[in-house]
Scaffold this motif. Sequence first.
Motif, short mmCIF file in Angstrom:
data_model
loop_
_atom_site.label_atom_id
_atom_site.label_comp_id
_atom_site.label_asym_id
_atom_site.label_seq_id
_atom_site.Cartn_x
_atom_site.Cartn_y
_atom_site.Cartn_z
N THR A 176 -1.71 4.34 -11.26
CA THR A 176 -1.42 3.27 -11.32
C THR A 176 -2.43 2.85 -11.66
O THR A 176 -4.39 3.67 -11.72
CB THR A 176 -1.28 3.33 -8.89
N ALA A 177 -2.72 1.23 -11.51
CA ALA A 177 -4.02 0.59 -11.81
C ALA A 177 -4.12 -0.76 -11.73
O ALA A 177 -3.20 -1.29 -11.38
CB ALA A 177 -4.28 0.44 -13.75
N ILE A 178 -5.65 -1.60 -11.25
CA ILE A 178 -5.45 -2.63 -10.95
C ILE A 178 -6.40 -3.39 -12.40
O ILE A 178 -7.58 -2.25 -12.43
CB ILE A 178 -6.31 -3.12 -9.77
N GLY A 194 -5.81 5.36 -3.25
CA GLY A 194 -5.96 5.72 -4.40
C GLY A 194 -5.61 5.68 -6.05
O GLY A 194 -4.97 6.15 -6.36
N ILE A 195 -5.91 3.97 -5.83
CA ILE A 195 -5.23 3.93 -7.28
C ILE A 195 -6.23 4.38 -8.10
O ILE A 195 -7.94 4.99 -8.08
CB ILE A 195 -6.06 2.07 -7.28
N GLY A 204 0.58 -0.99 -0.01
CA GLY A 204 -0.38 -0.51 -0.04
C GLY A 204 0.71 1.23 -0.44
O GLY A 204 0.70 2.06 -0.36
N LEU A 205 1.91 1.60 0.76
CA LEU A 205 2.88 2.58 1.23
C LEU A 205 3.51 2.97 -0.26
O LEU A 205 3.76 3.56 -0.54
CB LEU A 205 4.04 2.40 2.43
N GLY A 206 4.11 1.29 -0.66
CA GLY A 206 4.82 1.70 -2.40
C GLY A 206 3.80 2.19 -3.59
O GLY A 206 3.98 3.69 -4.42
N ILE A 207 2.59 1.46 -3.13
CA ILE A 207 1.87 2.50 -5.10
C ILE A 207 1.17 3.66 -4.38
O ILE A 207 1.07 5.05 -4.95
CB ILE A 207 0.46 1.69 -4.34
N LYS A 208 1.72 3.97 -3.05
CA LYS A 208 1.36 5.62 -2.42
C LYS A 208 2.56 6.69 -2.61
O LYS A 208 2.31 7.14 -2.94
CB LYS A 208 1.07 6.11 -1.14
N LEU A 209 3.56 5.28 -2.77
CA LEU A 209 4.84 6.71 -3.28
C LEU A 209 4.72 6.39 -4.63
O LEU A 209 4.98 7.98 -4.96
CB LEU A 209 6.08 5.88 -2.75
#
Length: 178
Positions: free
Chosen positions: A62-64, A81-82, A49-54
Motif C-alpha cells: 500500500t502507498a499514499i 502499516g502503509i 483502516g481495516l481495509g488497508i490492513k486486509l
Amino acid sequence: MHSTLSEQLIDKLQQVKLAVFDVDGVLTDGKLNFLADGSEVKNFNTLDGLGIKLLAQSGIKTAIITGRSSPQVERRAKALGIDYLYQGREDKLTALKELWQDTHFNAAQTAYIGDDLPDLAAIRAVAFGATVSGGHQFVAQHADWCTGRTAGNGAGREFCETILAAQGKLEALYGEYL
C-alpha cells in the motif's frame, strides 16, 4: 462484490500488487479543519483502516500519495502499516512514477484511488483507476470505477474489498472473523 465490474477490469484487478491512496477526499471527507493555533485536524474512518490492513494481510503493498503534508497522515500511515508514503506531492503522476522506480512495481500491477483533478493523470496511468462517489465529475468520467460510498465514509474500504474480491481473497478474510 465485483459483479458490476467488467471481466476486463476483474482481469486487471487480479494483477494488482500495489494499492495507492490519495488522502484528502478519499481517506478523509476532504474538509480541511484548522484549529486557532493553525494546526490541522483530519478525520479518518476505521472502515478504511481495516481495509488497508486486509490488503496487507493478503500480500498487497500500500502507498499514499498526497498533495498536502501533515504529521497526522504520517501517524495514520504508520499505524496502518502503509508501505510507502509520499507527502507534499501535488503532481501525483510524477510521485507515482517515482514510486515505481523506487520499487519493483509497475502500472499493470497498480490500482489508484483519488477524487480530484490532481489525481486524474495517476488514475489514468494505472491498471485500475478509481474515484469516490461525490468526487469531481470529470475525474469520474475517466476512472475505471467509482465507489458507492463517499470519501471518509468507507470509500477506501470499498476500493480495498473490490481488489480483494476480484482476487478471490475476500471471503477467506471474512471467514477469519467468524
